[in-house]
Design a protein around this motif. Sequence first.
Motif, short mmCIF file in Angstrom:
data_model
loop_
_atom_site.label_atom_id
_atom_site.label_comp_id
_atom_site.label_asym_id
_atom_site.label_seq_id
_atom_site.Cartn_x
_atom_site.Cartn_y
_atom_site.Cartn_z
N THR A 157 0.85 -1.19 0.00
CA THR A 157 0.00 0.00 0.00
C THR A 157 0.89 1.24 0.00
N VAL A 199 -3.69 4.83 -1.74
CA VAL A 199 -4.63 5.49 -0.84
C VAL A 199 -4.32 6.98 -0.87
N ALA A 250 -4.61 10.13 0.85
CA ALA A 250 -4.95 10.63 2.19
C ALA A 250 -3.73 11.27 2.82
N GLN A 292 0.63 0.70 13.26
CA GLN A 292 -0.49 1.27 12.53
C GLN A 292 -0.16 2.69 12.07
N VAL A 343 -2.18 6.09 11.24
CA VAL A 343 -3.47 6.75 11.41
C VAL A 343 -3.57 7.87 10.38
N LEU A 344 -4.60 7.81 9.55
CA LEU A 344 -4.80 8.83 8.52
C LEU A 344 -5.58 10.00 9.08
N ASP A 375 -8.26 11.30 8.19
CA ASP A 375 -9.70 11.09 8.25
C ASP A 375 -10.10 10.04 9.28
N GLY A 376 -9.14 9.56 10.06
CA GLY A 376 -9.44 8.61 11.12
C GLY A 376 -9.21 7.16 10.76
N ARG A 377 -9.07 6.84 9.50
CA ARG A 377 -8.81 5.46 9.11
C ARG A 377 -7.45 5.01 9.63
N ARG A 378 -7.35 3.71 9.84
CA ARG A 378 -6.09 3.13 10.32
C ARG A 378 -5.62 2.08 9.32
N VAL A 379 -4.33 2.09 9.05
CA VAL A 379 -3.73 1.14 8.12
C VAL A 379 -2.68 0.34 8.87
N ASP A 380 -2.87 -0.96 8.95
CA ASP A 380 -1.91 -1.83 9.63
C ASP A 380 -0.71 -2.09 8.73
#
Length: 413
Positions: free
Chosen positions: A32, A74, A76, A87, A89-90, A92-97
């Motif tokens: 990613t 992505v 962001a 993790q 943290v984006l 917008d609040g999304r989290r990407v492991d």
Amino acid sequence: MRRLVVLGAGTAGTMVVDKLRRRLARADWLITVVEPRDQHYYQPGFLFLPFGEYTPDQLTRPVAPLISPGVELVHAEVDRVVTTDDQVVLADGRRVDYDYLVIATGVCPRPEQTPGLLDGGHWRRTIFDFYTYEGALALAEALDRFDGGRLVVHITEMPIKCPVAPLEFAFLADEFLRGRGIRDRTELVYATPLPGAFTKPVAAARLGSMLDERKIAIEPDFLVERIEDRSLVSYDERRIPFDLLVTVPLNMGADFVARSGLGDELNLVPVDRHTFLAKGHDNIFAIGDANDIPTSKAGSVAHFSVDVFARNFTDLAAGKPMTGRFDGHANCFVESGRGRGLLIDFNYDTEPLPGTYPVPGVGPFRLLGESPVNHWGKRAFRWMYWNLLLPGRPLPLPAHMSMAGKHQPSTKE
């Protein structure tokens, strides 16, 4: 399935994902890349925009087509990295492991860090930058209006992206002003925090003599404290008045690096200078301009370092030790005006020296010597960047510096 997350789709980040997507099995690895912008800029071209060269479409391309199929893109902003949870943290609040993280978010100019640069009402009126697309376009208009006076080219502090670019700007400004017939009523000044035109003595002497030949005054060891009354003011209270100031503001890394506790005072990630592994972490790397390695922040460094990193990471993914060691290799074309340029090639341990590159005795490029071939080499690099470098295709240039073709200059040189 293991997950590799790369932050930033600039030069280094794009090369990382494009190289590793071909090397890592899709059944085993999800890759990613997180990038807020939808346009990718050929930043070396910003130098030429103020002088009416290149068109915007030659310097920009959409990000998405530059990313290999099979890589998740992505769009962001990054808020922070939570290293204890692996993790990202984006905003917008999304989290990407992630299992492994590569920080490739580069550096950017921070004019707000110098008092008076933004708050004196002169920004993009009499004070300009060319390290941003918008700044380079605004400077083009200012140069067209300029009718003589004192033009100061200034570096706030090192490190900066492409440290020879301010010198190139000074050389090109000299040529541009001569072409307009106003060089004789323009005083050109080069103000630098370095003790000379470059960091190493052989190159500093050569580049310094080129400034002298063009009657460009150098103001060394100049550490700016503030901008006041259309003057640069240093910490030792030296003043350099200007009619037009072309400045390189302080360069800093991304703010999320600081919020994540991963950076130094410039938001650069401290890393092992040979493997780019972040200090204190076993699964985080920083590549390109985002790290603190002691060499130039230049596209060539990104290219050579990604070559080493990609091989190392492939071994790491296979459970093998990382044996590749980056040696700090950098080479940079220096556009000197009048259809000529020179080339410098160096690493952590060896300063730029005269000679020929890449073939000893043949070249075709001259090291620390001006030639039309070097000029055309720099111009040809834009095609190579879009078509070879970013896609991660192999180039016939070794990642490690070679001493072949180089020699110590005599006292007459």
